[in-house]
Design a protein around this motif. Structure first.
Motif, short mmCIF file in Angstrom:
data_model
loop_
_atom_site.label_atom_id
_atom_site.label_comp_id
_atom_site.label_asym_id
_atom_site.label_seq_id
_atom_site.Cartn_x
_atom_site.Cartn_y
_atom_site.Cartn_z
N HIS A 39 37.03 49.65 54.99
CA HIS A 39 36.87 49.31 53.58
C HIS A 39 38.18 48.79 53.00
O HIS A 39 39.26 49.29 53.31
CB HIS A 39 36.40 50.52 52.79
CG HIS A 39 35.00 50.94 53.10
ND1 HIS A 39 33.90 50.37 52.49
CD2 HIS A 39 34.51 51.84 53.98
CE1 HIS A 39 32.80 50.91 52.97
NE2 HIS A 39 33.14 51.81 53.88
N ALA A 41 40.11 47.49 49.26
CA ALA A 41 40.11 47.39 47.80
C ALA A 41 41.13 46.34 47.39
O ALA A 41 42.27 46.35 47.86
CB ALA A 41 40.48 48.74 47.17
N LYS A 110 33.49 42.13 52.84
CA LYS A 110 33.14 42.75 51.55
C LYS A 110 34.31 43.60 51.07
O LYS A 110 35.08 44.13 51.87
CB LYS A 110 31.88 43.60 51.71
CG LYS A 110 30.67 42.81 52.19
CD LYS A 110 29.43 43.68 52.29
CE LYS A 110 28.87 44.02 50.93
NZ LYS A 110 27.56 44.70 51.01
N HIS A 112 35.94 46.20 47.55
CA HIS A 112 35.86 46.87 46.26
C HIS A 112 36.87 46.19 45.32
O HIS A 112 37.89 45.67 45.78
CB HIS A 112 36.23 48.35 46.37
CG HIS A 112 35.34 49.13 47.30
ND1 HIS A 112 34.18 49.73 46.88
CD2 HIS A 112 35.45 49.40 48.62
CE1 HIS A 112 33.62 50.35 47.89
NE2 HIS A 112 34.38 50.17 48.97
N LEU A 134 30.77 41.67 47.56
CA LEU A 134 31.17 42.87 46.85
C LEU A 134 30.53 44.13 47.42
O LEU A 134 29.34 44.14 47.73
CB LEU A 134 30.80 42.75 45.37
CG LEU A 134 31.54 41.66 44.58
CD1 LEU A 134 30.91 41.48 43.21
CD2 LEU A 134 33.02 41.98 44.46
N GLU A 135 31.36 45.17 47.53
CA GLU A 135 30.83 46.49 47.83
C GLU A 135 30.09 47.01 46.59
O GLU A 135 30.07 46.35 45.55
CB GLU A 135 31.97 47.45 48.22
CG GLU A 135 32.72 47.06 49.48
CD GLU A 135 31.98 47.44 50.75
OE1 GLU A 135 30.81 47.86 50.67
OE2 GLU A 135 32.59 47.31 51.84
N GLN A 136 29.54 48.20 46.68
CA GLN A 136 28.71 48.67 45.57
C GLN A 136 29.52 49.27 44.42
O GLN A 136 29.14 49.17 43.27
CB GLN A 136 27.71 49.71 46.07
CG GLN A 136 26.71 50.15 45.00
CD GLN A 136 25.70 51.14 45.52
OE1 GLN A 136 25.84 51.64 46.63
NE2 GLN A 136 24.69 51.43 44.73
N SER A 137 30.65 49.90 44.71
CA SER A 137 31.37 50.62 43.65
C SER A 137 32.72 49.98 43.34
O SER A 137 33.42 49.50 44.23
CB SER A 137 31.57 52.09 44.05
OG SER A 137 32.24 52.18 45.29
N HIS A 138 33.06 49.98 42.04
CA HIS A 138 34.27 49.34 41.55
C HIS A 138 34.82 50.14 40.38
O HIS A 138 34.09 50.90 39.74
CB HIS A 138 33.97 47.90 41.12
CG HIS A 138 33.18 47.15 42.13
ND1 HIS A 138 33.77 46.50 43.21
CD2 HIS A 138 31.84 46.99 42.29
CE1 HIS A 138 32.82 45.97 43.96
NE2 HIS A 138 31.64 46.25 43.43
N PHE A 190 29.90 50.73 38.65
CA PHE A 190 31.32 50.78 38.37
C PHE A 190 31.67 51.91 37.42
O PHE A 190 30.82 52.40 36.69
CB PHE A 190 31.85 49.44 37.85
CG PHE A 190 31.36 49.03 36.48
CD1 PHE A 190 31.96 49.52 35.33
CD2 PHE A 190 30.35 48.10 36.34
CE1 PHE A 190 31.55 49.12 34.08
CE2 PHE A 190 29.93 47.69 35.10
CZ PHE A 190 30.53 48.19 33.95
N THR A 244 29.03 57.25 41.82
CA THR A 244 29.65 56.36 42.80
C THR A 244 31.14 56.31 42.51
O THR A 244 31.56 55.93 41.44
CB THR A 244 29.07 54.95 42.72
OG1 THR A 244 29.17 54.47 41.38
CG2 THR A 244 27.62 54.93 43.11
#
Length: 251
Positions: A39, A41, A110, A112, A134-138, A190, A244
């Protein structure tokens, strides 16, 4: 582990050079034709003033790395040593593409997004143009958006029989609804954090987005908006209030 600096050059009408600094997890090696593992960011600085800098997020690099994230700091044109040949803020209409292109050049699929202030707009443009990246959480600190520039088509030319304050309120509500529908359509999750440094515009955006969340019957459950203060940090880290999450907050 030290940050690795990479300068990425490309062209969107004008020539761009974007300075990035990154720290990669041991398994996130860059191989030709493959995305880095794990992952990642990307940390975006505020762009409301000329004093923004990727170093805004420097204290978050180590906590994020320690919980398993590769971390990318990038500077938008006109900040730090990044630049574009064009004049003024013309790059802003391409900000989402700039982020996506930079991450591609770094071998990231992908990712964050952690953003501050008006760089939230780059995230919205990413949702519109590159949702698959994009990942799911931000996470956003004091997010803000210029709704007028983002949705100029909702303007004085809009055929609505309203005047004065009623008309202005309708225009803002319609623009906010369009933003909300974009986030809902792509199931964006988010967490927004508003602290004592939040501008009046950010605080107004907080009220607007909460109003949208309350009034929308179609709002997907993944659109999670939580306000956090410094007193809430430990609670957020434990995941008590936020469904999340991925960010370890540093004071």
């Amino acid at each position: 582990k030290e940050l690795e600096e990479v300068v990425i050059s490309f062209m969107i009408r004008e020539n761009y050079e974007i300075v990035t600094r990154a720290v990669w997890q041991p398994d996130a090696k860059h191989r030709a034709g493959c995305h880095r593992a794990g992952h990642t960011a990307v940390l975006l600085h505020a762009t409301e003033t000329s004093h923004g800098s990727a170093w805004t997020w420097s204290k978050l690099v180590k906590p994020l790395y320690n919980v398993g994230f590769s971390v990318v700091l990038m500077e938008f044109p006109g900040y730090g040593n990044s630049f574009c040949e064009g004049q003024g803020d013309g790059w802003r209409r391409h900000d989402g593409y700039i982020v996506a292109h930079v991450m591609s050049e770094l071998g990231v699929g992908k990712f964050h997004v952690v953003a501050c202030g008006q760089s939230f707009e780059a995230f919205v443009h990413l949702v519109q143009s590159n949702p698959n990246r994009l990942e799911q959480s931000h996470v956003f600190l004091n997010p803000n958006v210029d709704l007028g520039k983002m949705f100029p088509e909702v303007s004085v030319k809009t055929a609505v029989r309203l005047e004065g304050e009623q008309w202005r309120n309708w225009v803002r509500e319609e623009r906010l609804n369009r933003l909300g529908r974009i986030l809902v359509e792509h199931r964006v999750g988010f967490m927004s954090i508003f602290d004592e440094a939040a501008s009046p515009a950010s605080l107004q955006f907080r009220e607007d987005i909460h109003a949208f969340r309350s009034n929308s019957h179609s709002l997907h459950e993944n659109l999670i908006i939580e306000d956090a203060t410094k007193e809430d940090v430990c609670e957020v880290q434990m995941g008590v209030r936020v469904k999340t999450r991925f960010l370890v907050l540093s004071k």
